[in-house]
Enzyme design. Structure first.
Site, mmCIF file in Angstrom:
data_model
loop_
_atom_site.group_PDB
_atom_site.id
_atom_site.type_symbol
_atom_site.label_atom_id
_atom_site.label_comp_id
_atom_site.label_asym_id
_atom_site.label_seq_id
_atom_site.Cartn_x
_atom_site.Cartn_y
_atom_site.Cartn_z
ATOM 1 N N ALA A 150 -10.853 -108.100 -33.878
ATOM 2 C CA ALA A 150 -10.334 -109.252 -33.304
ATOM 3 C C ALA A 150 -9.325 -109.097 -31.933
ATOM 4 O O ALA A 150 -8.180 -109.310 -32.208
ATOM 5 C CB ALA A 150 -9.548 -110.367 -34.387
ATOM 6 N N CYS A 151 -9.959 -108.544 -31.024
ATOM 7 C CA CYS A 151 -9.057 -108.141 -30.005
ATOM 8 C C CYS A 151 -8.496 -109.318 -29.337
ATOM 9 O O CYS A 151 -7.137 -109.416 -28.418
ATOM 10 C CB CYS A 151 -9.830 -107.389 -29.018
ATOM 11 S SG CYS A 151 -11.354 -107.994 -28.291
ATOM 12 N N HIS A 152 -8.941 -110.564 -29.600
ATOM 13 C CA HIS A 152 -8.440 -111.891 -28.893
ATOM 14 C C HIS A 152 -6.869 -112.129 -29.473
ATOM 15 O O HIS A 152 -6.247 -112.881 -29.092
ATOM 16 C CB HIS A 152 -9.212 -113.063 -29.392
ATOM 17 C CG HIS A 152 -9.717 -113.300 -30.641
ATOM 18 N ND1 HIS A 152 -10.797 -112.773 -31.250
ATOM 19 C CD2 HIS A 152 -9.104 -114.266 -31.861
ATOM 20 C CE1 HIS A 152 -10.484 -113.080 -32.718
ATOM 21 N NE2 HIS A 152 -9.664 -114.103 -32.866
#
Length: 186
Positions: A150-152
Protein backbone atom coordinates in the site's frame (compact mmCIF):
# COMPACT_ATOMS: atom_id res chain seq x y z
CA UNK A 1 8.04 -14.21 -25.77
CA UNK A 2 4.66 -13.35 -27.30
CA UNK A 3 1.59 -13.29 -25.11
CA UNK A 4 -0.98 -15.98 -25.42
CA UNK A 5 -4.58 -14.76 -25.28
CA UNK A 6 -6.62 -17.90 -25.69
CA UNK A 7 -8.32 -20.58 -23.69
CA UNK A 8 -5.35 -22.93 -24.09
CA UNK A 9 -3.14 -22.80 -21.01
CA UNK A 10 0.59 -22.73 -21.82
CA UNK A 11 2.88 -25.40 -20.42
CA UNK A 12 5.71 -24.62 -18.03
CA UNK A 13 6.23 -21.36 -16.16
CA UNK A 14 3.50 -18.93 -16.97
CA UNK A 15 1.84 -15.74 -16.03
CA UNK A 16 -1.92 -15.38 -15.65
CA UNK A 17 -3.36 -11.89 -16.18
CA UNK A 18 -6.64 -10.06 -16.39
CA UNK A 19 -8.15 -6.60 -16.19
CA UNK A 20 -10.76 -6.11 -13.46
CA UNK A 21 -13.09 -3.24 -12.65
CA UNK A 22 -12.62 -1.51 -9.30
CA UNK A 23 -13.78 1.55 -7.41
CA UNK A 24 -10.74 3.42 -8.75
CA UNK A 25 -10.96 2.23 -12.35
CA UNK A 26 -9.72 -0.81 -14.24
CA UNK A 27 -6.78 -2.67 -12.73
CA UNK A 28 -4.44 -5.05 -14.47
CA UNK A 29 -3.58 -8.02 -12.26
CA UNK A 30 -0.86 -10.52 -13.13
CA UNK A 31 0.31 -13.56 -11.18
CA UNK A 32 2.87 -16.31 -11.55
CA UNK A 33 2.76 -19.62 -9.69
CA UNK A 34 4.84 -17.85 -6.99
CA UNK A 35 2.28 -15.13 -6.38
CA UNK A 36 0.85 -11.81 -7.45
CA UNK A 37 3.54 -10.06 -9.52
CA UNK A 38 1.88 -6.93 -10.92
CA UNK A 39 -0.99 -4.54 -10.24
CA UNK A 40 -1.36 -1.65 -12.65
CA UNK A 41 -3.79 1.29 -12.64
CA UNK A 42 -5.86 2.61 -15.56
CA UNK A 43 -5.56 -0.65 -17.47
CA UNK A 44 -7.40 -2.03 -20.46
CA UNK A 45 -6.98 -5.26 -22.40
CA UNK A 46 -5.48 -3.20 -25.24
CA UNK A 47 -2.83 -1.48 -23.09
CA UNK A 48 -2.07 -4.63 -21.10
CA UNK A 49 -0.32 -6.45 -23.95
CA UNK A 50 2.98 -4.51 -23.94
CA UNK A 51 3.16 -4.66 -20.14
CA UNK A 52 2.55 -8.40 -20.10
CA UNK A 53 5.12 -8.94 -22.85
CA UNK A 54 7.73 -7.12 -20.73
CA UNK A 55 7.18 -9.60 -17.89
CA UNK A 56 8.79 -12.23 -20.10
CA UNK A 57 6.70 -15.31 -19.32
CA UNK A 58 4.19 -17.32 -21.27
CA UNK A 59 1.07 -15.26 -20.60
CA UNK A 60 -2.42 -16.65 -20.30
CA UNK A 61 -5.60 -14.61 -19.98
CA UNK A 62 -8.34 -16.79 -18.52
CA UNK A 63 -12.01 -16.25 -19.17
CA UNK A 64 -13.77 -14.35 -16.36
CA UNK A 65 -14.46 -16.74 -13.51
CA UNK A 66 -11.85 -19.19 -14.79
CA UNK A 67 -8.89 -17.63 -12.99
CA UNK A 68 -6.62 -20.02 -11.15
CA UNK A 69 -3.74 -17.88 -9.94
CA UNK A 70 -5.80 -14.67 -9.79
CA UNK A 71 -8.97 -15.95 -8.10
CA UNK A 72 -7.81 -15.08 -4.58
CA UNK A 73 -6.30 -11.67 -5.47
CA UNK A 74 -9.57 -10.74 -7.21
CA UNK A 75 -11.59 -11.90 -4.20
CA UNK A 76 -9.42 -9.95 -1.76
CA UNK A 77 -9.42 -6.76 -3.87
CA UNK A 78 -13.22 -6.93 -4.10
CA UNK A 79 -13.42 -7.32 -0.31
CA UNK A 80 -10.97 -4.43 0.19
CA UNK A 81 -13.04 -2.03 -1.92
CA UNK A 82 -16.21 -3.18 -0.13
CA UNK A 83 -14.58 -2.23 3.20
CA UNK A 84 -14.48 -5.86 4.35
CA UNK A 85 -10.71 -6.50 4.13
CA UNK A 86 -8.01 -4.63 6.02
CA UNK A 87 -4.95 -6.78 5.25
CA UNK A 88 -4.11 -8.59 2.04
CA UNK A 89 -2.91 -12.11 2.66
CA UNK A 90 -1.52 -13.14 -0.70
CA UNK A 91 1.68 -14.76 -1.86
CA UNK A 92 3.72 -12.10 -3.65
CA UNK A 93 6.25 -12.60 -6.44
CA UNK A 94 8.87 -9.88 -5.86
CA UNK A 95 10.81 -10.41 -9.13
CA UNK A 96 9.98 -6.88 -10.39
CA UNK A 97 11.60 -5.20 -7.38
CA UNK A 98 15.10 -5.56 -5.97
CA UNK A 99 17.66 -4.02 -3.64
CA UNK A 100 16.69 -0.92 -1.69
CA UNK A 101 13.32 -0.63 -3.44
CA UNK A 102 12.33 -4.14 -2.40
CA UNK A 103 13.58 -3.57 1.16
CA UNK A 104 11.46 -0.41 1.47
CA UNK A 105 8.35 -2.01 -0.06
CA UNK A 106 8.62 -5.05 2.20
CA UNK A 107 9.00 -2.81 5.26
CA UNK A 108 5.95 -0.81 4.16
CA UNK A 109 3.97 -4.03 3.76
CA UNK A 110 5.06 -5.29 7.20
CA UNK A 111 4.71 -2.16 9.26
CA UNK A 112 2.07 0.24 7.92
CA UNK A 113 -1.41 -1.19 8.47
CA UNK A 114 -4.77 -0.25 7.00
CA UNK A 115 -5.86 3.20 8.16
CA UNK A 116 -2.33 4.38 9.00
CA UNK A 117 0.16 6.51 7.11
CA UNK A 118 3.92 6.97 7.27
CA UNK A 119 6.18 9.76 6.03
CA UNK A 120 8.79 9.14 3.36
CA UNK A 121 11.55 10.11 5.84
CA UNK A 122 10.18 7.89 8.59
CA UNK A 123 10.02 4.91 6.24
CA UNK A 124 13.61 5.62 5.18
CA UNK A 125 14.65 5.58 8.85
CA UNK A 126 12.83 2.27 9.40
CA UNK A 127 15.07 0.62 6.80
CA UNK A 128 18.20 2.16 8.29
CA UNK A 129 18.63 4.99 5.75
CA UNK A 130 17.31 8.10 7.54
CA UNK A 131 18.49 10.50 4.82
CA UNK A 132 16.90 8.57 1.95
CA UNK A 133 13.39 10.07 1.79
CA UNK A 134 13.72 10.78 -1.95
CA UNK A 135 14.91 7.23 -2.58
CA UNK A 136 11.84 5.99 -0.70
CA UNK A 137 9.74 8.11 -3.06
CA UNK A 138 11.44 6.43 -6.01
CA UNK A 139 10.70 3.02 -4.45
CA UNK A 140 7.03 3.96 -4.12
CA UNK A 141 6.98 5.07 -7.77
CA UNK A 142 8.42 1.74 -8.88
CA UNK A 143 6.08 -0.39 -6.74
CA UNK A 144 4.87 -3.26 -8.95
CA UNK A 145 2.14 -4.15 -6.43
CA UNK A 146 0.29 -0.94 -5.49
CA UNK A 147 -2.84 -1.40 -3.39
CA UNK A 148 -1.59 -4.74 -2.09
CA UNK A 149 1.73 -3.22 -0.99
CA UNK A 150 0.00 0.00 0.00
CA UNK A 151 2.23 2.83 -1.23
CA UNK A 152 -0.80 5.14 -1.02
CA UNK A 153 -0.15 5.12 2.75
CA UNK A 154 3.17 6.95 2.31
CA UNK A 155 2.75 10.72 2.63
CA UNK A 156 4.94 13.80 2.86
CA UNK A 157 6.57 14.37 6.24
CA UNK A 158 5.11 17.90 6.40
CA UNK A 159 1.55 16.62 6.10
CA UNK A 160 1.08 16.82 2.32
CA UNK A 161 -0.46 13.89 0.48
CA UNK A 162 2.53 13.34 -1.83
CA UNK A 163 2.51 11.80 -5.27
CA UNK A 164 1.06 8.51 -6.45
CA UNK A 165 1.45 6.39 -9.58
CA UNK A 166 -2.30 5.98 -9.88
CA UNK A 167 -2.85 9.74 -9.57
CA UNK A 168 -3.32 11.95 -6.53
CA UNK A 169 -7.14 11.71 -6.74
CA UNK A 170 -6.87 7.91 -6.62
CA UNK A 171 -4.62 8.23 -3.55
CA UNK A 172 -7.23 10.48 -1.91
CA UNK A 173 -9.98 7.92 -2.62
CA UNK A 174 -7.90 5.08 -1.13
CA UNK A 175 -6.99 7.07 1.97
CA UNK A 176 -10.67 8.03 2.41
CA UNK A 177 -11.67 4.36 2.03
CA UNK A 178 -9.26 3.54 4.87
CA UNK A 179 -10.57 6.38 7.04
CA UNK A 180 -7.40 8.49 6.90
CA UNK A 181 -9.02 11.36 4.95
CA UNK A 182 -12.63 12.51 4.87
CA UNK A 183 -14.71 11.34 1.92
CA UNK A 184 -14.46 13.78 -0.99
CA UNK A 185 -17.42 16.16 -1.25
CA UNK A 186 -17.68 15.70 -5.01
Amino acid sequence: MDSVDSTERPRGPHLEWTVVASAIGPLLLAATPEGLVKVSFHASPETAGPLIDRLGAAAFRPAPGEEVLLAEPIRQLTAYFAGDLRRFRLPLDWRLSSGFHRQVLQELDRSVPYGAVVGYGELAARVGQPGAAQAVGAAMGSNPLPLVVACHRVVENGGGIGGFGGGVETKRILLALEGVLPEPLF
